[in-house]
Design an enzyme around this catalytic site. Structure first.
Site, PDB file in Angstrom:
ATOM      1  N   ASP A 167      41.837  31.146  34.196  1.00 45.67           N
ATOM      2  CA  ASP A 167      42.698  31.269  33.028  1.00 45.67           C
ATOM      3  C   ASP A 167      44.130  30.832  33.306  1.00 45.67           C
ATOM      4  O   ASP A 167      44.447  29.656  33.318  1.00 45.67           O
ATOM      5  CB  ASP A 167      42.624  32.706  32.511  1.00 45.67           C
TER       6      ASP A 167
ATOM      7  N   HIS B 242      37.373  36.649  27.404  1.00 42.55           N
ATOM      8  CA  HIS B 242      37.963  37.990  27.564  1.00 42.55           C
ATOM      9  C   HIS B 242      37.063  39.068  26.956  1.00 42.55           C
ATOM     10  O   HIS B 242      36.640  39.959  27.661  1.00 42.55           O
ATOM     11  CB  HIS B 242      39.382  38.075  26.993  1.00 42.55           C
TER      12      HIS B 242
END
Length: 450
Positions: free
Chosen positions: A323, A272
Site C-alpha cells: 500500500d 482493507h
C-alpha cells in the site's frame, strides 16, 4: 527494457516450497518463461544448472501499491494525527508528480520490490492528469510511465486504472483531486480503454472508494471490468467516517452499496475491508469477493485491524499489499496479518505458514489477473524468489521448518535471488537492471520533494 523471457535452462533449488511442504533438491526446467518440469529428489545440481542456495518460494505478489507514497516514508512520522491529516500530506506529494518524475520514482520503487522477492505488483493508479485536471497530450501518460517503470525494474504489473470522480458523497473534486478525475465514469472508461496490455503488463480497473465514485456510476466501472474479464479493486470501509457518511446518504454500508450496484464478485477485491458489519462480511465472502489486507499501512495510519479470519471463513480469498510503502516486505505483511489477529483475539494460530504464503503468492497473483503465477509447478510462469537460510534471522531451524521460518522470522533483507520469466532480476542480492537501487530511490524522492 521489457520483461524478457530467458533461454531454456535448469535451476537447482537447494530447498523449495511446493505449496504444502519444503522439498530438498528440486530441479526446475524452464522454457519460454514458464516452468516446463519440476524434478524432486535431485540431491546435487545437474550439469549446467543454476544453483539457488536457500529456500525458494513462488514469486510474491504485492496486490496493492500506490508507488508515489514511497516518497512519504519517514516524513509523515513526525507529530500526531489521523488518516485524514496524513491524506493532506499525501495530496501535496501527488501534486508534484509529472510523468517523468513518476517514472523515475516508480522504477526505483518497483526495483525495491524485486529486491524484496516481489515479482508482480497491483498499482492502484489514480493520478491521471496534469495539476488542475488538464489531460496530458497522451491521456494515459502517467499510467504509461508506471507500465514502463515496471518493465525497467523487471517485474510484472497489473495497472488498476482507478475511477476517482468526487471528493466525497455528492461533492465535486477540489484542489489536488482535480488531477484524479475524468469527470464521470463514461469518460474514465473511454480513457482507460486506450491502455494496452503487454507481456509484463495487464490492465484492470479500480473504484477508489464509494465516496469517490457516485453510486449511479459504480455500475459503469463494474461493467467495464466485466466485459474485459479484468480484475476490479476498491478501497472498502477503511475509515469509520466513510461508513457513517455512506449510511447518512444511502442508508446502507459501503459493502451493501457495492453489492446493490453489482460491484462485488469473484474478480473483485476489497482493499482493507476493515470496519465491516457481520452482514458485510457475509456479502463479501458469499459473493467470492477477495480481501487485500495491508497490515503495515493499516497500523501505520491507525486504521484498525480488519476481520481477515472471518472474511476468509465466509469465502473471501486473502491477498496482501504494501500500500503506502511504509515498508516493502510481503513477509512482514503475512506475519502481521497473523500477529494482528493474535493481538485482537488473544489466541494464536489463525493461519498456517502455508496459508500465509498462499496469500502472499498464489492468491495475490490471482487477485491481479495472473492466475498462471504463484506456484512452483509445471506450466506456471517461471517467477520465483529465494531466501537465504544462513542469515541472523533464518539460521538455525531445520529446513523442514522453512515455511515457518520464512513467514515468522525472515524479512525482505533475506531475499538473495528473484527470477521473473526464467530470468534473474536479482542475483545475490543485487538488482541486475537498476544497478544502485538506494541511489535511484534517493534521487527520485529528492527530485520530487525539491
Amino acid at each position: 527494457m521489457q520483461v524478457t523471457t530467458a533461454a531454456p535452462r535448469t535451476y537447482w533449488l537447494e530447498h523449495a516450497w511446493l505449496g504444502t511442504h519444503v522439498e530438498p533438491g528440486v530441479a526446475l526446467e524452464v522454457a519460454d518463461g514458464r516452468i516446463a518440469a519440476v524434478g524432486t529428489g535431485v540431491p546435487a545440481p545437474p550439469p549446467g544448472a543454476e544453483v539457488l542456495r536457500g529456500l525458494t518460494l513462488p514469486g510474491l505478489a504485492n496486490a496493492h501499491s500506490h508507488a508515489f507514497h514511497r516518497a512519504l516514508r519517514g516524513t509523515v512520522q513526525v507529530g500526531s494525527g489521523t488518516f485524514w491529516t496524513w491524506r493532506e500530506v499525501m495530496y501535496a506529494t501527488a501534486a508534484r508528480l509529472t510523468p517523468d518524475s513518476y517514472h523515475a520514482l516508480a522504477r526505483a520503487v518497483y526495483a525495491e520490490m524485486a529486491l524484496a522477492g516481489i515479482t508482480a505488483v497491483g498499482e492502484f493508479h489514480y493520478v491521471h492528469h496534469a495539476p488542475g485536471g488538464t489531460p496530458y497530450a497522451d491521456p494515459n501518460a502517467m499510467g504509461e510511465a508506471l507500465i514502463a517503470a515496471a518493465a525497467e525494474a523487471g517485474i510484472r504489473i497489473t495497472l488498476l486504472d482507478t475511477a476517482y470522480l468526487s471528493s466525497g458523497f455528492g461533492q465535486p473534486p477540489t484542489g489536488h483531486q482535480l488531477r484524479f478525475s475524468d469527470g464521470d465514469a463514461e469518460a474514465w472508461a473511454a480513457r482507460s480503454s486506450l491502455l494496452k496490455e503487454r507481456d509484463h503488463a495487464r490492465i484492470g480497473a479500480a473504484i477508489h472508494s464509494v465516496r469517490a465514485v457516485p453510486a449511479e456510476q459504480l455500475q459503469t466501472v463494474a461493467r467495464w471490468a466485466e466485459e474485459r474479464r479484468a480484475p476490479l479493486h476498491v478501497h472498502l470501509s477503511e475509515q469509520t467516517a466513510e461508513n457513517e457518511a455512506c449510511r447518512d446518504i444511502h442508508g446502507c454500508t459501503p459493502a451493501q452499496l457495492l453489492a446493490l450496484h453489482g460491484v462485488l464478485g469473484p474478480r473483485t477485491t476489497g482493499v482493507h475491508n476493515t470496519h465491516l458489519t457481520a452482514e458485510d462480511i457475509s456479502l463479501i465472502g458469499g459473493s467470492g469477493t477477495g480481501t487485500c489486507m495491508c497490515p503495515t499501512t493499516e497500523r501505520d495510519l491507525a486504521d484498525g485491524i480488519g476481520p481477515a479470519a472471518a472474511l476468509q471463513n465466509e469465502g473471501s480469498p486473502l491477498s496482501l499489499g504494501s500500500d503506502s510503502h511504509a515498508v516493502i516486505d510481503l513477509l512482514e505483511e503475512a506475519r502481521a496479518m497473523e500477529l494482528n489477529e493474535r493481538l485482537r483475539t488473544r489466541t494464536r494460530g489463525h493461519w498456517t505458514a502455508a496459508a500465509l504464503l498462499r496469500a502472499a503468492s498464489e492468491d495475490g497473483h490471482a487477485a491481479l489477473g495472473w492466475d498462471e503465477a504463484g506456484a512452483l509447478e509445471a506450466g506456471a510462469l517461471a517467477d520465483f524468489t529465494t531466501l537465504a537460510l544462513d542469515s541472523v534471522r533464518t539460521a538455525g531451524p531445520l529446513p523442514r521448518l522453512g515455511a515457518e521460518t520464512a513467514v515468522f522470522a525472515a524479512s525482505a533483507a533475506d531475499v538473495s535471488h528473484t527470477v521473473v520469466a526464467g530470468r534473474h532480476v536479482v542475483r545475490d542480492g543485487v538488482h541486475s537492471l537498476v544497478p544502485d537501487v538506494p541511489r535511484a530511490l534517493a534521487d527520485a524522492v529528492e527530485a520530487l520533494r525539491g
